[in-house]
Design a protein around this motif. Structure first.
Motif, mmCIF file in Angstrom:
data_model
loop_
_atom_site.group_PDB
_atom_site.id
_atom_site.type_symbol
_atom_site.label_atom_id
_atom_site.label_comp_id
_atom_site.label_asym_id
_atom_site.label_seq_id
_atom_site.Cartn_x
_atom_site.Cartn_y
_atom_site.Cartn_z
ATOM 1 N N ASP A 497 0.830 -1.204 0.000
ATOM 2 C CA ASP A 497 0.000 0.000 0.000
ATOM 3 C C ASP A 497 0.866 1.256 0.000
ATOM 4 O OD1 ASP A 497 -2.878 -1.153 0.572
ATOM 5 O OD2 ASP A 497 -1.478 -2.204 1.875
ATOM 6 N N PHE A 498 2.002 1.184 0.658
ATOM 7 C CA PHE A 498 2.899 2.343 0.684
ATOM 8 C C PHE A 498 3.516 2.570 -0.691
ATOM 9 C CE2 PHE A 498 4.495 4.857 4.293
ATOM 10 C CZ PHE A 498 5.247 5.784 3.586
ATOM 11 N N VAL A 499 3.855 1.484 -1.399
ATOM 12 C CA VAL A 499 4.397 1.611 -2.757
ATOM 13 C C VAL A 499 3.349 2.227 -3.682
ATOM 14 C CG1 VAL A 499 5.256 0.336 -4.755
ATOM 15 C CG2 VAL A 499 6.018 -0.291 -2.455
ATOM 16 N N LYS A 500 2.098 1.750 -3.552
ATOM 17 C CA LYS A 500 1.013 2.341 -4.353
ATOM 18 C C LYS A 500 0.834 3.812 -4.004
ATOM 19 C CE LYS A 500 -1.739 -1.939 -4.632
ATOM 20 N NZ LYS A 500 -3.046 -2.540 -4.255
ATOM 21 N N PHE A 501 0.908 4.105 -2.719
ATOM 22 C CA PHE A 501 0.791 5.474 -2.214
ATOM 23 C C PHE A 501 1.887 6.341 -2.833
ATOM 24 C CE2 PHE A 501 1.292 8.295 1.747
ATOM 25 C CZ PHE A 501 0.180 9.072 1.449
ATOM 26 N N ALA A 502 3.101 5.794 -2.868
ATOM 27 C CA ALA A 502 4.229 6.534 -3.433
ATOM 28 C C ALA A 502 4.040 6.769 -4.931
ATOM 29 C CB ALA A 502 5.520 5.773 -3.177
ATOM 30 N N LYS A 503 3.570 5.746 -5.632
ATOM 31 C CA LYS A 503 3.353 5.903 -7.064
ATOM 32 C C LYS A 503 2.313 6.974 -7.344
ATOM 33 C CE LYS A 503 1.751 3.481 -11.196
ATOM 34 N NZ LYS A 503 1.244 2.225 -11.779
ATOM 35 N N GLN A 504 1.224 6.979 -6.568
ATOM 36 C CA GLN A 504 0.202 8.006 -6.739
ATOM 37 C C GLN A 504 0.791 9.389 -6.505
ATOM 38 O OE1 GLN A 504 -3.197 7.637 -4.145
ATOM 39 N NE2 GLN A 504 -4.196 9.474 -4.907
ATOM 40 N N GLY A 505 1.678 9.501 -5.476
ATOM 41 C CA GLY A 505 2.295 10.791 -5.199
ATOM 42 C C GLY A 505 3.184 11.256 -6.326
ATOM 43 N N VAL A 506 3.964 10.351 -6.898
ATOM 44 C CA VAL A 506 4.861 10.704 -7.998
ATOM 45 C C VAL A 506 4.067 11.146 -9.221
ATOM 46 C CG1 VAL A 506 6.555 9.770 -9.631
ATOM 47 C CG2 VAL A 506 6.748 9.240 -7.195
ATOM 48 N N LEU A 507 2.921 10.495 -9.430
ATOM 49 C CA LEU A 507 2.104 10.796 -10.611
ATOM 50 C C LEU A 507 0.995 11.795 -10.262
ATOM 51 C CD1 LEU A 507 1.973 7.203 -12.120
ATOM 52 C CD2 LEU A 507 3.415 9.122 -12.810
ATOM 53 N N PHE A 508 1.412 12.857 -9.516
ATOM 54 C CA PHE A 508 0.585 14.041 -9.281
ATOM 55 C C PHE A 508 -0.692 13.784 -8.471
ATOM 56 C CE2 PHE A 508 2.690 14.155 -13.446
ATOM 57 C CZ PHE A 508 3.652 15.108 -13.174
ATOM 58 N N GLY A 509 -0.681 12.738 -7.651
ATOM 59 C CA GLY A 509 -1.820 12.489 -6.771
ATOM 60 C C GLY A 509 -3.033 11.930 -7.470
ATOM 61 N N ASN A 510 -2.868 11.420 -8.680
ATOM 62 C CA ASN A 510 -3.992 10.863 -9.428
ATOM 63 C C ASN A 510 -4.438 9.557 -8.764
ATOM 64 O OD1 ASN A 510 -5.792 9.777 -11.231
ATOM 65 N ND2 ASN A 510 -4.497 10.039 -13.039
ATOM 66 N N PRO A 511 -5.669 9.484 -8.238
ATOM 67 C CA PRO A 511 -6.119 8.259 -7.542
ATOM 68 C C PRO A 511 -6.149 7.042 -8.456
ATOM 69 C CG PRO A 511 -7.948 9.793 -7.850
ATOM 70 C CD PRO A 511 -6.706 10.531 -8.213
ATOM 71 N N ASP A 512 -6.252 7.258 -9.779
ATOM 72 C CA ASP A 512 -6.243 6.131 -10.711
ATOM 73 C C ASP A 512 -4.873 5.462 -10.773
ATOM 74 O OD1 ASP A 512 -8.895 6.577 -11.316
ATOM 75 O OD2 ASP A 512 -8.422 7.909 -13.005
ATOM 76 N N MET A 513 -3.853 6.172 -10.282
ATOM 77 C CA MET A 513 -2.478 5.643 -10.296
ATOM 78 C C MET A 513 -2.135 4.908 -8.993
ATOM 79 S SD MET A 513 -1.191 6.309 -13.256
ATOM 80 C CE MET A 513 -2.838 5.931 -13.868
ATOM 81 N N TYR A 514 -3.110 4.714 -8.124
ATOM 82 C CA TYR A 514 -2.878 3.985 -6.877
ATOM 83 C C TYR A 514 -2.813 2.501 -7.205
ATOM 84 C CZ TYR A 514 -3.361 2.496 -1.999
ATOM 85 O OH TYR A 514 -3.146 1.928 -0.762
ATOM 86 N N SER A 515 -1.634 2.067 -7.636
ATOM 87 C CA SER A 515 -1.425 0.676 -8.035
ATOM 88 C C SER A 515 0.062 0.383 -7.982
ATOM 89 C CB SER A 515 -1.964 0.434 -9.455
ATOM 90 O OG SER A 515 -1.275 1.272 -10.384
ATOM 91 N N LEU A 516 0.402 -0.886 -8.066
ATOM 92 C CA LEU A 516 1.806 -1.246 -8.101
ATOM 93 C C LEU A 516 2.419 -0.821 -9.434
ATOM 94 C CD1 LEU A 516 1.874 -4.824 -6.499
ATOM 95 C CD2 LEU A 516 2.847 -2.724 -5.555
#
Length: 788
Positions: A497-516
Motif C-alpha cells: 500500500d505504501f508503494v502504491k501510495f508513493a506511485k500516486q504521489g509521484v504521478l501528481f496524486g492521481n487516484p487512478d495511479m494507486y497501483s503497483l
C-alpha cells in the motif's frame, strides 16, 4: 491424642495465641498494601511455545503491535467547518496527554508530492485550514478521499477513525493507567460538550477497562459475599456471637490472602481477584462445623470447657483433612504451565490452609472467654422444616433406594447427552457483559471496519532487499486482495500500500495511479520507499525490516469465538501457502488473535489437567485414610456425578466450554468432597460405637452430619451466587455453575452416598472401614459415651 494435645496448648496459652494471630494479621495487612493491579496481558502459555516466540519476534522486528487505541465517529457532516473544528480540537487535546506518542486521523493525514528542489517524495499535508464555505468543504473532502491509502484505515463511508499510539515503555505497568484515563477523560468530555458519540477500542483500552472494573468490583464482591454469608449464617444459628466470630475469621482470612499475594509479589488479575471472596465462602463452613459441634457438645452435658475441648479433639482431624483436600483441589493449578493459574493455585491453597488455622485457633479460644450458649442458641438443631428434610433424606435412603438409583441413572444419561453438545469457545470480549459499552464498541468496529483483533502475516524472502522485488510485491497484493474478500477481516495493510501510495504521489496524486508499478516503473519508484525518507508515523518500520528481507501484512480480525478463529486462521494459512510456496519463503501467521487462540487452548488443557490432578490427589488422600479402593470409589462417585450433571446443563443451555466454566469443576470438586469426608468419618464412628449396625450408622450420620452439610452447602451456594452479580460474564458463569454443582453435590452426598453404603453392605466389609492410617473421629467414641 494429637488433637487433645493441641487443645491443651490452645487453651493454656490463649493470650499468646491471640497476640500471635494479631501480629501475623498486621504483617499480612502490611504486605497486602503492596499488591497492585496487573496491567499486563494474562500469561497463559510458556515463553518457549512457537506462537509466543513468533509473537515476540514480531514485536522485536516491527515494533510494538498492541499499543494502539482507536476511536471512531459516525458523522455525515464530518467535513463541515464546525465539526472539523471540534474534531481538530479533540486531536490537539489528545496529543497533549503525557504518554501519547502519536495521533493520526484524516485531519493529520498527508499525501505525497515530488519536491522540486530535491526531486524526492515529500509529505504534503492534506488539511491546512478550516474550510470557509460549502464549496471548500466539498473540495476538502474530495481532496482527502482522493487518496485510497486511507480508505478502510482512517475512514469508511461516513465513519471516521483516529489512531492513538501509547509509549511502549509504559504499556505493561501501572504507568499506562493515567495515560488511558487521561485519554478517556478527554473523550468523555468531548462527547458531553458536543452531544456526539465516540466509539473506542484497542487492546490498551480493553486492559484498563478490565482493570478499572476489576478494582472496583473486588471490594464490592468481598463486601457482598460477607453480607450474604453472614446473613445466612445468622438465620441458621440464630446467634450474633457465632456470626461475629465467623465474620472475624473470614475477614482475617481475606487479609491473609492479600498478604500472601504481597509476600509472593503477585499482582491482581481477573483470576486472582476471586481469591478473597472464595476464602470467605470456604472459611464459613469451617466455622459452621466447629460451632455446630460446640453447640452439640454443650447441649449433651452442659459443660463449656469440656465442649470446647471436644470441638478441637473431635473435629480437628476431619477439618484438617477436608481443608487439605480443598487446598489440593486449588493447588493442582500450580502444576500447570500457565503463570496466572500457577499464581492462583499457590495463593488460594495457602489461603485455604490459613483460614483453617484461624478457625481452629480462634473458635475455641474466643468461646473460652465468653459465657456459655443460651437455650435459644441451641434451638437451630430442632427447626421443624429442617428436621423434616433430614427425615425425608433418611426415608429415601432406607426405603426408596431403587428410585434414587433410577433418578440418578436418568440424570446421568441425560447429562452425558447434554455434555456431548458442549462447544469450546472463548474470545477477547468473552468476559464482558453484552450490555457493556466496550462490547458494543467492538461490535461497532466489526460492522464498520471488519474487526479490531490484530492478525499479522510476516513474509521472509530469505534475502536482503527481497521485499523490493516486484514479484514479491505482487504476491503480497494477491494475498491482500484475497484477505479483503473475507468478511471477518478488515482491510489489510502492508508495504504494498505504501508503494502504491508513493506511485500516486509521484504521478501528481492521481487516484487512478494507486497501483503497483510496472517493471519499467519499478526502478525509479523504489527510490521513494519509506526506508529512504523520514517517517514520523513509524509506518515504514512497522511494515518492513530495515534490511528489506521481511515484510508484514497487518489485518484486523473480528472478535470471533475460538473455533471460528481456528477456521478462519486455517483459511488464511491455505491462502498463504498457495501464494507463498514454502520452498522459497518462510511465512508465519501471528498477532494477538493467534496468541489468543493458543493461549485459550493452553488454558483449557491446563484446567483439564488441574482437574485430573485434583481428582488423583484427593483419591490418594482417600486411599490413605481408608486403605481401601472400595471406599475411594464409593466416595468419589457422588462427587463426580454432580460435575457430569453440570456439564450436561452447560450443553443444554448452550454455555460453552471456556476458561471460566472449566474452572468450575476443579473448584467444586475440591470443596464438595469435604462433605463425603465428613459423612464417612461420622459413619465410621457410628459403626464402631454401635456394633457395626450399618442401618443405624447411616441414619445417625444423616441426622447429625446432614445438618452441618446442609448449612455449609446453603452458605456455599449463596456465597458463590454473589459472583453472578459481577460485570464479567466469566465470573457470572463461574458463580452460577459452581452454585449448581455444589447444591447437587450436597444432595448426592446426603442421598446417593448413604444409599451406596446401605446397598453395598456386604461388599464394603469391616476391614474397609477399620484399617486406615488416621483414626478420624475415633476420639468421639469416649468410654462413657460408648457405654451409654
Amino acid at each position: 491424642m494429637f488433637w487433645n494435645w493441641i487443645t491443651r496448648i490452645l487453651l493454656r496459652n490463649r493470650q499468646a495465641w491471640l497476640v500471635s494471630v494479631g501480629l501475623v494479621t498486621a504483617f499480612m495487612a502490611y504486605q497486602g498494601t503492596s499488591v497492585e493491579m496487573d496491567y499486563g496481558f494474562a500469561k497463559l502459555m510458556p515463553d518457549s511455545d512457537s506462537v509466543s516466540i513468533e509473537y515476540d519476534l514480531l514485536e522485536e522486528e516491527f515494533g510494538q503491535v498492541s499499543n494502539t487505541i482507536v476511536l471512531a465517529i459516525e458523522d455525515p457532516d464530518f467535513f463541515k467547518r464546525d465539526h472539523l473544528d471540534e474534531w481538530t480540537t479533540l486531536m490537539r487535546d489528545l496529543k497533549k496527554v503525557d504518554g501519547v506518542t502519536f495521533v493520526q486521523s484524516l485531519t493529520e493525514a498527508y499525501g505525497l508530492v515530488v519536491d522540486s528542489a530535491t526531486e524526492k517524495l515529500a509529505p504534503d499535508t492534506l488539511f491546512n485550514a478550516l474550510p470557509e464555505n460549502g464549496e471548500e468543504e466539498i473540495a476538502l473532502e474530495a481532496k482527502v478521499k482522493s487518496w485510497p491509502f486511507y480508505k478502510g484505515a482512517l475512514y469508511q463511508g461516513d465513519t471516521y477513525m483516529a489512531i492513538i499510539r501509547i509509549d511502549e515503555e509504559r504499556l505493561y505497568n501501572k504507568q499506562i493507567r493515567p495515560i488511558v484515563e487521561g485519554i478517556r477523560d478527554i473523550l468523555y468530555a468531548w462527547e458531553s460538550k458536543n452531544s456526539r458519540d465516540l466509539h473506542m477500542s484497542g487492546l490498551p483500552w480493553f486492559r484498563i477497562a478490565n482493570s478499572s472494573t476489576l478494582e472496583k468490583e473486588i471490594y464490592r464482591t468481598v463486601a457482598l459475599t460477607l453480607l450474604v454469608t453472614v446473613i445466612i449464617f445468622f438465620l441458621f444459628l440464630k446467634s450474633f456471637r457465632a456470626t461475629a466470630i465467623s465474620l472475624l475469621i473470614v475477614v482475617l482470612g481475606a487479609i491473609w490472602a492479600f498478604g500472601i499475594m504481597g509476600i509472593l509479589g503477585f499482582g491482581i488479575t481477573l483470576l486472582s481477584s476471586l481469591i478473597p471472596p472464595l476464602i470467605i465462602v470456604i472459611g464459613v463452613p469451617n466455622c459452621i462445623y466447629l460451632i455446630n459441634k460446640y453447640h452439640q457438645e454443650y447441649k449433651k452435658h452442659g459443660q463449656q470447657i469440656k465442649a470446647i475441648q471436644r470441638v478441637v479433639s473431635k473435629i480437628g482431624y476431619i477439618a484438617s483433612i477436608t481443608n487439605t483436600t480443598t487446598a489440593l483441589g486449588f493447588a493442582a493449578f500450580a502444576l500447570t504451565s500457565s503463570e496466572n493459574l500457577v499464581h492462583f493455585g499457590i495463593v488460594s491453597s495457602l489461603s485455604i490452609m490459613g483460614v483453617f488455622l484461624l478457625s481452629i485457633i480462634l473458635v475455641p479460644i474466643i468461646y473460652s472467654y465468653v459465657s456459655p450458649p443460651k437455650e435459644r442458641h441451641l434451638n437451630h438443631f430442632d427447626v421443624g422444616w429442617l428436621v423434616n428434610f433430614l427425615d425425608f433424606l433418611d426415608n429415601a435412603v432406607e426405603n426408596h433406594r431403587k428410585k434414587v438409583y433410577l433418578i440418578t441413572s436418568i440424570a446421568v444419561i441425560a447429562a452425558a447427552y447434554g455434555m456431548s453438545k458442549i462447544e469450546t469457545a472463548g474470545n477477547i470480549t468473552a468476559d464482558f457483559n453484552k450490555n457493556n459499552p466496550i462490547y458494543k464498541d467492538v461490535k461497532y468496529f466489526e460492522r464498520k471496519f471488519g474487526g479490531v483483533v490484530p492478525m499479522d502475516i510476516v513474509i521472509d524472502t530469505k534475502r536482503e532487499g527481497g521485499i523490493e522485488r516486484l514479484t514479491n510485491l505482487r504476491r503480497m497484493e494477491e494475498l491482500q486482495d484475497s484477505l479483503e474478500a473475507m468478511p471477518e477481516l478488515s482491510r489489510a495493510l502492508s508495504i504494498v500500500d505504501f508503494v502504491k501510495f508513493a506511485k500516486q504521489g509521484v504521478l501528481f496524486g492521481n487516484p487512478d495511479m494507486y497501483s503497483l508499478p510496472s517493471r519499467s516503473e519499478q526502478q525509479w519508484l523504489l527510490t521513494y520507499l519509506p526506508r529512504g525518507m523520514k517517517d514520523d508515523t513509524g509506518l515504514a518500520k512497522s511494515l518492513v525490516t530495515s534490511d528489506g528481507r521481511k515484510a508484514r501484512i497487518s489485518v484486523q480480525m473480528a472478535d470471533l469465538s475460538t473455533p471460528e478463529m481456528r477456521v478462519l486462521t486455517d483459511k488464511v494459512k491455505t491462502l498463504v501457502d498457495k501464494v507463498f510456496p514454502g520452498e522459497n519463503y518462510e511465512v508465519s501467521i501471528t498477532g494477538a488473535s493467534i496468541k489468543f487462540i493458543r493461549s485459550t487452548t493452553y488454558l483449557i488443557n491446563n484446567l483439564i489437567l488441574s482437574l485430573v490432578l485434583a481428582v488423583v490427589a484427593i483419591s490418594i488422600i482417600m486411599a490413605l485414610l481408608f486403605m481401601s479402593g472400595r471406599m475411594v470409589l464409593i466416595s468419589l462417585i457422588p462427587n463426580l456425578i454432580p460435575m457430569l450433571i453440570t456439564a450436561g446443563i452447560m450443553g443444554y443451555a448452550g454455555i460453552p466450554l471456556k476458561p471460566s466454566t472449566i474452572l468450575v469443576f476443579s473448584i467444586a470438586f475440591g470443596i464438595s468432597v469435604d462433605d463425603s469426608l465428613h459423612f464417612l468419618a461420622k459413619y465410621r464412628q457410628e459403626l464402631k460405637s454401635n456394633g457395626w449396625n450399618i442401618k443405624w450408622a447411616v441414619k445417625s450420620s444423616i441426622l447429625e452430619t446432614g445438618l452441618s452439610m446442609f448449612y455449609t452447602s446453603v452458605v456455599l451456594f449463596c456465597g458463590f451466587s454473589v459472583f453472578m452479580t459481577s460485570s464479567f460474564a466469566g465470573n457470572q458463569s463461574l458463580g452460577l455453575l459452581t452454585s449448581i454443582t455444589l447444591f447437587v453435590a450436597m444432595l448426592s452426598n446426603l442421598i446417593l452416598l448413604p444409599s451406596f453404603l446401605m446397598t453395598m453392605e456386604k461388599w464394603v466389609t469391616k476391614k474397609d472401614l477399620s484399617e486406615n492410617i488416621i483414626d478420624i473421629y475415633d476420639s468421639e467414641v469416649d468410654p462413657d459415651e460408648s457405654e451409654s
